[in-house]
Design a protein around this motif. Structure first.
Motif, PDB file in Angstrom:
ATOM      1  N   VAL A   1      14.060  -5.227 -63.594  1.00 13.01           N
ATOM      2  CA  VAL A   1      14.536  -6.599 -63.391  1.00 13.01           C
ATOM      3  C   VAL A   1      13.357  -7.530 -63.094  1.00 13.01           C
ATOM      4  N   GLY A   2      12.281  -7.356 -63.839  1.00 12.27           N
ATOM      5  CA  GLY A   2      11.130  -8.239 -63.721  1.00 12.27           C
ATOM      6  C   GLY A   2      10.249  -7.982 -62.528  1.00 12.27           C
ATOM      7  N   MET A   3      10.541  -6.960 -61.733  1.00 12.68           N
ATOM      8  CA  MET A   3       9.758  -6.666 -60.534  1.00 12.68           C
ATOM      9  C   MET A   3       8.888  -5.434 -60.769  1.00 12.68           C
ATOM     10  N   LYS A   4       7.600  -5.593 -60.575  1.00 17.72           N
ATOM     11  CA  LYS A   4       6.683  -4.476 -60.759  1.00 17.72           C
ATOM     12  C   LYS A   4       6.616  -3.652 -59.482  1.00 17.72           C
ATOM     13  N   THR A   5       6.436  -2.338 -59.653  1.00 19.75           N
ATOM     14  CA  THR A   5       6.406  -1.444 -58.511  1.00 19.75           C
ATOM     15  C   THR A   5       5.460  -0.291 -58.780  1.00 19.75           C
ATOM     16  N   ASN A   6       4.774   0.183 -57.744  1.00 15.21           N
ATOM     17  CA  ASN A   6       3.854   1.303 -57.873  1.00 15.21           C
ATOM     18  C   ASN A   6       4.560   2.643 -58.010  1.00 15.21           C
ATOM     19  N   LEU A   7       5.829   2.660 -57.642  1.00 17.88           N
ATOM     20  CA  LEU A   7       6.645   3.869 -57.727  1.00 17.88           C
ATOM     21  C   LEU A   7       7.994   3.491 -58.325  1.00 17.88           C
ATOM     22  N   PRO A   8       8.633   4.406 -59.051  1.00 15.86           N
ATOM     23  CA  PRO A   8       9.947   4.088 -59.634  1.00 15.86           C
ATOM     24  C   PRO A   8      11.079   4.253 -58.623  1.00 15.86           C
ATOM     25  N   ILE A   9      10.833   3.783 -57.401  1.00 11.51           N
ATOM     26  CA  ILE A   9      11.850   3.848 -56.352  1.00 11.51           C
ATOM     27  C   ILE A   9      11.926   2.490 -55.659  1.00 11.51           C
ATOM     28  N   PHE A  10      13.027   2.264 -54.949  1.00 11.00           N
ATOM     29  CA  PHE A  10      13.152   1.082 -54.108  1.00 11.00           C
ATOM     30  C   PHE A  10      13.927   1.469 -52.855  1.00 11.00           C
ATOM     31  N   ILE A  11      13.814   0.643 -51.819  1.00  8.38           N
ATOM     32  CA  ILE A  11      14.571   0.869 -50.594  1.00  8.38           C
ATOM     33  C   ILE A  11      15.941   0.231 -50.765  1.00  8.38           C
ATOM     34  N   SER A  12      16.972   1.055 -50.791  1.00  8.59           N
ATOM     35  CA  SER A  12      18.326   0.513 -50.899  1.00  8.59           C
ATOM     36  C   SER A  12      18.674  -0.258 -49.637  1.00  8.59           C
ATOM     37  N   PRO A  13      19.464  -1.330 -49.768  1.00  7.29           N
ATOM     38  CA  PRO A  13      19.841  -2.086 -48.569  1.00  7.29           C
ATOM     39  C   PRO A  13      20.545  -1.172 -47.571  1.00  7.29           C
ATOM     40  N   ALA A  14      19.988  -1.054 -46.386  1.00 13.87           N
ATOM     41  CA  ALA A  14      20.559  -0.186 -45.357  1.00 13.87           C
ATOM     42  C   ALA A  14      20.492  -0.927 -44.029  1.00 13.87           C
TER      43      ALA A  14
END
Length: 571
Positions: A264-277
């Motif tokens: 979604v247009g956001m670059k990241t160093n890892l193919p993971i994200f922090i889910s809203p918790a």
């Protein structure tokens, strides 16, 4: 040449009352070609104090978030209402109210509390408190700071009317706090903290969970771990990954590679994200700020929970320059409140909106409900009807959420922000198709970690179903998933089946609860190492090399020249 993960030297964390956050290298998980270089800088952390007494208070979840937020009134200009009460007048004209006066206001129709030295009349708020009136009445006429602060952002008192901000308490009249004997739970937690291994000793994602159960309060553990009813779906989210195995390809040069990606247009160093918790302060006094700082150092994207225990301003201020975050929204019964929040998030520089849609109705999160703290009403409330407020943290923080959601609400969100919209909580192919038709930029296959509908499908199974039956959907929007991810191999399976990135929620809460910001960073390191190792060992150097033919159902299966998702078998 593939670069090794940087080694981070950290001393063991101190016992529970003082968690030492050591200086750690900045983590940039870039595995580039031999011509590339990666750098590491260091950041200094300061010593913070971990308040043991949070445990009992947290069970009630004194969540004023949507109703009571921060003190803005000029302390030198008290309302006329304050003048009715005896107090000491300072040369500046400010009146200090005596603690003795505060102690007189302990009834349902006349209720005051002290928070951070300021006195508030919360009488009108009692019936609106999501956690019930009893917890407030039990602390009426007292200093409730110790209960309130660990769970609430600093702006958690703003919506009280200015007249309900009565002024400061006279510190000379406040009695010295009595020495309290530690509870059995507090003693147990402190002893467990003494044996907690240093963060570098955590080798698997599950290591954080195993230790979190030992060192977190019962309230925190049960809120984080809780799931709906018999918790079948929560367990199946993890077990489902065992149904998928790799089909490794060999004799492929593994010297070069990268695990950088974009969604979604956001670059990241890892193919993971922090889910809203939500409620990260239950595990560590710095709460979501630790998640933000850790995500910034690791170069990943954080999803900010609308029910975060830190304020939105605090979280956004903790970002590194250029750090991207997503903001999760539940639509409020009062749509005007949602409009204002969408505008604020957009102005503060979020990169995307996560519209969570898988909480259509309140669920019974069994562990959370069982772990509620029973608060006996004070004598002044005898004979009064007991509040029918929710019984657990989960329900206590969600009373504002609207259950009347429709597909038209995507248009409502679009009207009030120009940010990309990601719909979180897709649990069927049909709804994934409808999301594409409504023009959203991304979807997250998710069943809310098994916390809403028991026997909802595991997201990895839904991802496989979409890959077989609706492969064209992966070209119409970015598909992500969360739920059950506990290793780098799990991440790679999801990526091979078409996910652009995967989210982890509980694991980051556990890591924050055991080691704070250092735990968040170490969790990213573990996943980076496992993702890299898995990819190279199945013949994929870059994220773009991960194709559906590299993973499939466990056991013997043959697709020849006609794989179930279509196309040709290519070497």
């Amino acid at each position: 040449m593939i670069r090794q993960l940087p080694r981070i030297s950290r001393a063991s964390v101190a016992p529970v009352k003082h968690v030492q956050r050591q200086t750690v290298p900045v983590f940039r998980a870039r595995f580039a070609s031999s011509s590339s270089s990666s750098t590491a800088s260091s950041s200094s952390s300061q010593r913070t104090s971990l308040v043991v007494a949070v445990a009992a208070a947290a069970g009630i979840a004194l969540t004023y978030k949507s109703f009571m937020p921060s003190i803005k009134a000029d302390e030198g200009a008290l309302s006329s209402k304050t003048d009715k009460y005896p107090g000491t007048k300072q040369p500046s004209g400010q009146k200090l109210i005596s603690f003795e006066e505060v102690q007189k206001h302990t009834k349902r129709d006349d209720c005051w509390v002290i928070i951070d030295g300021k006195i508030y009349d919360v009488t009108d708020f009692l019936d609106n408190h999501p956690g019930g009136a009893e917890i407030i009445l039990a602390n009426a006429g007292k200093d409730a700071t110790k209960i309130f602060k660990p769970l609430h952002p600093p702006d958690a008192l703003e919506t009280l009317d200015e007249s309900q901000h009565l002024g400061p308490v006279d510190p000379l009249t406040v009695p010295e706090p009595e020495d309290e004997e530690p509870t059995e739970e507090e003693i147990s937690i402190e002893e467990a903290r003494k044996t907690l291994p240093p963060v570098d000793s955590m080798l698997l994602v599950n290591d954080f969970e195993d230790w979190a159960e030992k060192v977190l309060s019962g309230t925190a553990w049960n809120y984080y771990k809780s799931a709906a009813d018999r918790e079948i779906t929560a367990g199946e989210n993890q077990d489902a990954f065992k149904r998928y195995y790799f089909r490794p390809r060999i004799l492929r040069d593994a010297t070069h590679g990268s695990i950088d990606t974009e969604f979604v247009g956001m670059k990241t160093n890892l193919p993971i994200f922090i889910s809203p918790a939500a409620m990260a302060k239950l595990g560590h006094p710095l709460g979501e700020v630790n998640l933000t700082k850790g995500a910034g150092k690791c170069g990943i994207v954080q999803g900010i929970s609308i029910n975060a225990s830190c304020s939105l301003d605090e979280i956004m201020a903790a970002r590194e320059k250029g750090q991207q975050v997503m903001f999760q929204i539940y639509l409020n019964k009062d749509r005007k409140a949602s409009e204002a929040l969408l505008h604020k998030v957009t102005e503060l520089g979020a990169s995307a909106i996560i519209f969570t849609v898988d909480t259509a109705w309140r669920s019974k999160r069994t562990r959370d409900v069982r772990a509620k703290v029973a608060v006996a009403p004070p004598p002044s409330s005898e004979g009064q009807e007991k509040s029918k407020a929710p019984l657990g943290v989960s329900q206590a923080i969600s009373g504002y959420q609207d259950t009347n959601l429709t597909w038209n609400d995507i248009g409502f969100i679009r009207k009030h922000t120009n940010l990309p919209i990601i719909v979180k909580g897709i649990q069927s192919m049909e709804d994934a198709e409808l999301c594409a038709e409504h023009g959203v930029e991304g979807i997250i296959l998710s069943n809310h970690g098994g916390r809403q509908c028991d026997f909802a499908p595991a997201p990895i199974d839904l991802l496989y179903e979409m890959r077989i039956n609706k492969p064209e959907l992966f070209t119409k929007l970015d598909v992500m998933m969360d739920g059950g991810i506990r290793s780098g191999a799990d991440v790679v399976k999801a990526l091979a089946l078409g996910a652009r990135a995967v989210g982890l929620g509980r694991s980051f809460l556990y890591a924050n609860g055991t080691h704070g910001e250092d735990g968040v960073i170490r969790l990213c390191e573990i996943l980076a190492e496992e993702i890299q190792n898995t990819m190279r060992n199945i013949g994929a150097n870059n994220i773009s090399d991960l194709k559906p033919e590299l993973v499939g159902p466990a056991g013997p299966w043959v697709y020849g020249n006609a794989p179930p998702w279509g196309g040709k078998n290519k070497a």
